[in-house]
Enzyme design. Structure first.
Site, short mmCIF file in Angstrom:
data_model
loop_
_atom_site.label_atom_id
_atom_site.label_comp_id
_atom_site.label_asym_id
_atom_site.label_seq_id
_atom_site.Cartn_x
_atom_site.Cartn_y
_atom_site.Cartn_z
N LYS A 159 -23.25 14.98 -18.49
CA LYS A 159 -23.92 16.67 -17.48
C LYS A 159 -24.64 17.41 -18.47
CE LYS A 159 -22.74 20.30 -18.52
NZ LYS A 159 -21.48 22.18 -18.64
N ASP A 195 -16.17 22.14 -14.64
CA ASP A 195 -16.77 21.20 -14.48
C ASP A 195 -16.65 19.55 -13.97
OD1 ASP A 195 -18.90 23.14 -15.17
OD2 ASP A 195 -18.99 22.27 -17.31
O1 C5P Z 1 -12.49 25.22 -17.41
P1 C5P Z 1 -13.14 24.49 -18.50
O2 C5P Z 1 -12.14 24.75 -19.01
O3 C5P Z 1 -13.96 23.31 -19.03
O4 C5P Z 1 -13.75 26.11 -19.18
C1 C5P Z 1 -13.80 26.05 -20.35
C2 C5P Z 1 -13.33 27.98 -20.62
O5 C5P Z 1 -15.26 28.48 -20.40
C3 C5P Z 1 -12.82 29.40 -19.92
O6 C5P Z 1 -11.38 28.46 -21.09
C4 C5P Z 1 -13.72 29.67 -20.40
O7 C5P Z 1 -13.29 30.83 -21.11
C5 C5P Z 1 -15.41 29.26 -19.70
N1 C5P Z 1 -15.55 29.26 -18.54
C6 C5P Z 1 -16.38 30.96 -18.46
N2 C5P Z 1 -16.28 30.82 -16.48
C7 C5P Z 1 -16.46 29.18 -16.36
C8 C5P Z 1 -16.29 28.05 -16.75
C9 C5P Z 1 -15.92 28.61 -18.19
O8 C5P Z 1 -15.47 31.92 -17.80
N3 C5P Z 1 -17.09 29.79 -14.43
#
Ligand code: C5P
Length: 262
Positions: free
Chosen positions: A8, A135
């Site tokens: 990605k 994502d």
């Molecule tokens: O959703 P995912 O587990 O991949 O995201 C990893 C971390 O990235 C989240 O725990 C968060 O701290 C941060 N994040 C965020 N805002 C987003 C996506 C991710 O703060 N839109």
């Protein structure tokens, strides 16, 4: 059966603000390389996951591995009685801004819904994907798409760079997405608003961007996601390969991937 967990890239990433739950609202343009991790599945009674490949060591088969979480969620939601013997060939660096675990989880949803002949629409699978990570829905589609909300509210976008030769470079330093978002201070940054925070944590990112900008003229040079991977898009494969050769000799320790956007 096999699925590719396509790498990605964020062609652009704007951070709009920090929400009450700690997540950030974004406006980002996702695109995907033709290359990625490889996920294979064979029919089996139980669910299992073996991890191989150059970056297997960075990923223990811990119980909360996203591939297994995706598999269990799908199995439980659709009351599937079979298992699957999964093998993940981990070719992309971990914690690198390339989707990594999200792309693997999305590939698991695509692969197992085929293997288990699950009768679910794309909307159902996208909703399941969103529960696994911000994502994961974009990775499920693995085509150029715009994401708002946490990055999980998807909108069609013209694939203006489809087929473009791309070089992805990572300086070999893992970077926690959560940590980069925590460091974000509202500054705008070079087409990816997470760039200043990521560079503050891993200064080598600035060297990678400089090295990509110093090579053959690229159409676009940018950091992907929360870093540390950066990429360059070229008009021709020869330019990409020349850039790759230059970086290989100047920075032999950096990881490189030459591919095309799908
Ligand atoms: O959703 P995912 O587990 O991949 O995201 C990893 C971390 O990235 C989240 O725990 C968060 O701290 C941060 N994040 C965020 N805002 C987003 C996506 C991710 O703060 N839109």
């Amino acid at each position: 059966m096999r699925e590719i967990a396509y790498a990605k890239l964020n062609l652009a990433l704007e951070v709009r603000g920090r929400e009450a739950d700690g997540y950030h609202s974004l406006d980002t343009l996702f695109a995907f390389a033709e290359a990625g991790d490889l996920l294979d599945a064979a029919p089996a009674e139980a669910l299992s996951l073996e991890i191989t490949g150059p970056f297997a060591g960075a990923l223990a088969a811990e119980p909360d591995n996203l591939v297994l979480r995706a598999a269990r969620m799908l199995r439980d939601l659709y009351a599937v009685r079979e298992g699957a013997a999964l093998t993940l060939d981990k070719r992309l660096p971990v914690a690198a801004g390339l989707g990594g675990g999200s792309a693997d989880a999305a590939a698991a949803l695509r692969l197992l819904s085929r293997l288990w002949r699950i009768d679910a629409g794309e909307g159902d699978l996208l909703a399941l994907a969103a529960r696994l990570g911000a994502d994961v829905p974009a990775c499920f589609l693995s085509r150029t798409v715009r994401g708002t909300g946490r990055g999980d509210v998807l909108h069609p976008a013209p694939p203006e760079h489809r087929g473009a030769p791309v070089l992805i470079v990572n300086p070999g330093v893992p970077l926690s997405t959560a940590e980069v978002f925590r460091r974000w201070d509202g500054r705008r940054g070079g087409g990816n608003d997470l760039e200043p925070a990521a560079i503050a944590l891993v200064p080598a990112i600035a060297e990678v961007l400089d090295a990509l900008r110093a090579g053959p003229a690229a159409r676009l040079v940018r950091m992907s996601g929360s870093g540390a991977s950066c990429f360059a898009l070229y008009a021709a494969e020869g330019e990409r390969d020349a850039a790759s050769a230059q970086i290989a000799s100047a920075h032999p320790a950096w990881w490189r991937l030459a591919s095309r956007l799908r």
